[in-house]
Write a protein that holds these residues in place. Structure first.
Motif, PDB file in Angstrom:
ATOM      1  N   UNK A  41       5.310 -26.692  34.328  1.00  0.00           N
ATOM      2  CA  UNK A  41       6.641 -26.089  34.239  1.00  0.00           C
ATOM      3  C   UNK A  41       7.724 -27.157  34.254  1.00  0.00           C
ATOM      4  N   UNK A  42       7.585 -28.120  35.149  1.00  0.00           N
ATOM      5  CA  UNK A  42       8.563 -29.209  35.218  1.00  0.00           C
ATOM      6  C   UNK A  42       8.509 -30.064  33.955  1.00  0.00           C
ATOM      7  N   UNK A  43       7.294 -30.347  33.491  1.00  0.00           N
ATOM      8  CA  UNK A  43       7.149 -31.165  32.291  1.00  0.00           C
ATOM      9  C   UNK A  43       7.752 -30.512  31.067  1.00  0.00           C
ATOM     10  N   UNK A  44       7.522 -29.204  30.911  1.00  0.00           N
ATOM     11  CA  UNK A  44       8.079 -28.497  29.765  1.00  0.00           C
ATOM     12  C   UNK A  44       9.602 -28.448  29.838  1.00  0.00           C
ATOM     13  N   UNK A  45      10.127 -28.241  31.042  1.00  0.00           N
ATOM     14  CA  UNK A  45      11.580 -28.240  31.213  1.00  0.00           C
ATOM     15  C   UNK A  45      12.157 -29.599  30.834  1.00  0.00           C
ATOM     16  N   UNK A  49      14.583 -30.357  27.536  1.00  0.00           N
ATOM     17  CA  UNK A  49      15.913 -30.917  27.769  1.00  0.00           C
ATOM     18  C   UNK A  49      16.086 -32.237  27.022  1.00  0.00           C
ATOM     19  N   UNK A  50      15.074 -33.090  27.098  1.00  0.00           N
ATOM     20  CA  UNK A  50      15.142 -34.378  26.407  1.00  0.00           C
ATOM     21  C   UNK A  50      15.225 -34.189  24.900  1.00  0.00           C
ATOM     22  N   UNK A  51      14.440 -33.246  24.369  1.00  0.00           N
ATOM     23  CA  UNK A  51      14.458 -33.000  22.930  1.00  0.00           C
ATOM     24  C   UNK A  51      15.820 -32.462  22.491  1.00  0.00           C
ATOM     25  N   UNK A  52      16.387 -31.562  23.274  1.00  0.00           N
ATOM     26  CA  UNK A  52      17.700 -31.004  22.935  1.00  0.00           C
ATOM     27  C   UNK A  52      18.769 -32.094  22.953  1.00  0.00           C
ATOM     28  N   UNK A  53      18.719 -32.953  23.959  1.00  0.00           N
ATOM     29  CA  UNK A  53      19.673 -34.068  24.036  1.00  0.00           C
ATOM     30  C   UNK A  53      19.525 -34.984  22.822  1.00  0.00           C
ATOM     31  N   UNK A 193       5.280 -28.593  20.799  1.00  0.00           N
ATOM     32  CA  UNK A 193       4.941 -29.621  21.777  1.00  0.00           C
ATOM     33  C   UNK A 193       6.063 -29.838  22.781  1.00  0.00           C
ATOM     34  N   UNK A 194       7.319 -29.742  22.343  1.00  0.00           N
ATOM     35  CA  UNK A 194       8.429 -30.035  23.257  1.00  0.00           C
ATOM     36  C   UNK A 194       9.077 -28.788  23.843  1.00  0.00           C
ATOM     37  N   UNK A 195       9.032 -27.661  23.118  1.00  0.00           N
ATOM     38  CA  UNK A 195       9.666 -26.441  23.614  1.00  0.00           C
ATOM     39  C   UNK A 195       8.662 -25.408  24.137  1.00  0.00           C
ATOM     40  N   UNK A 196       7.376 -25.666  23.952  1.00  0.00           N
ATOM     41  CA  UNK A 196       6.369 -24.738  24.445  1.00  0.00           C
ATOM     42  C   UNK A 196       6.527 -23.359  23.831  1.00  0.00           C
ATOM     43  N   UNK A 197       6.388 -22.298  24.641  1.00  0.00           N
ATOM     44  CA  UNK A 197       6.524 -20.937  24.113  1.00  0.00           C
ATOM     45  C   UNK A 197       7.883 -20.660  23.477  1.00  0.00           C
TER      46      UNK A 197
END
Length: 239
Positions: A41-45, A49-53, A193-197
């Motif tokens: 959960x922490x990793x996906x969050x 966030x990193x991908x969006x930035x 891979x970065x946003x999951x579901x």
């Protein structure tokens, strides 16, 4: 991103904290699963966030430098279609001050029920000059514009019929040789891979190609931005 989707961030953090808290009271096998779930959960969050930035703050996306690769000449008139959050019309108006711009807002709270869209509209209201419209009825004359822009807009139409009618309307208002520019995240391996579901909120590449083909538009250019966003150009025949 965080401001528009803070409940999801809060839920992910609460889930991670809850799993971490109970893991110490569990037998070894369930404890390992709980800790793995918390870490996931922490990793996906963090990855989302990193991908969006990277995409929204650090890439060429909102500088529109990529536009030269998909649109070969400045349009005399262009249309920007939004479905909740319009971050394109001001930039395009500044880029092409001599181009006549029309902006249409398709937002319908009865259909577009995403809370993140409502929060986005409160922070970034639609332009005062935006015209209300429907996916099946854009308030623009036939063959009136050289380019139509759907920037993170079409995926918010969750009903297939609405997306189909919108593409038909975009084809109708384009002049022969005009181009429809569609900018979207895709439901693909990189975004999953970065946003999951969360990537299932996007549509696959084949959907945009299908809609364009149904509307009589042919793909003429495609550009990947920051590895996670795709800009398509579809042309109307006749020129």
């Amino acid at each position: 991103m965080i401001a528009y989707n803070w409940p999801r961030y809060a839920a992910a953090l609460a889930t991670a904290a809850g799993l971490a808290a109970v893991s110490g009271r569990l037998p070894p096998a369930p404890r390992a699963l709980a800790r793995a779930g918390s870490a996931a959960a922490v990793g996906l969050l963090a990855s989302a966030t990193a991908a969006s930035w990277l995409v929204y703050d650090r890439s060429e996306l909102y500088g529109y430098g990529w536009l030269d690769a998909v649109l070969t000449q400045e349009p005399a008139a262009h249309l920007v279609v939004g479905t909740g959050l319009d971050e394109a019309s001001d930039v395009l108006a500044a880029r092409w001050p001599a181009s006549r711009q029309t902006t249409v807002d398709l937002y319908d709270p009865a259909v577009m029920t995403e809370a993140s869209v409502r929060r986005a509209r409160r922070r970034v209201p639609p332009p005062a000059h935006a015209l209300p419209g429907r996916p099946d009825a854009l308030p623009v004359a036939a063959a009136a514009v050289d380019a139509v822009f759907l920037v993170f807009a079409a995926h918010e139409l969750r009903r297939a019929e609405q997306r189909r009618r919108l593409f038909e309307e975009c084809a109708r208002v384009l002049r022969p040789g005009g181009r429809l520019i569609v900018v979207e995240h895709l439901r693909d391996g990189a975004n999953t891979a970065v946003f999951g579901p969360g990537a299932w909120h996007f549509w696959p590449r084949a959907e945009w190609l299908r809609l364009a083909g149904h509307a009589g538009l042919r793909p003429v250019a495609e550009r990947r931005i920051a590895g996670l966003v795709t800009a398509f150009a579809f042309a109307r025949g006749g020129a």
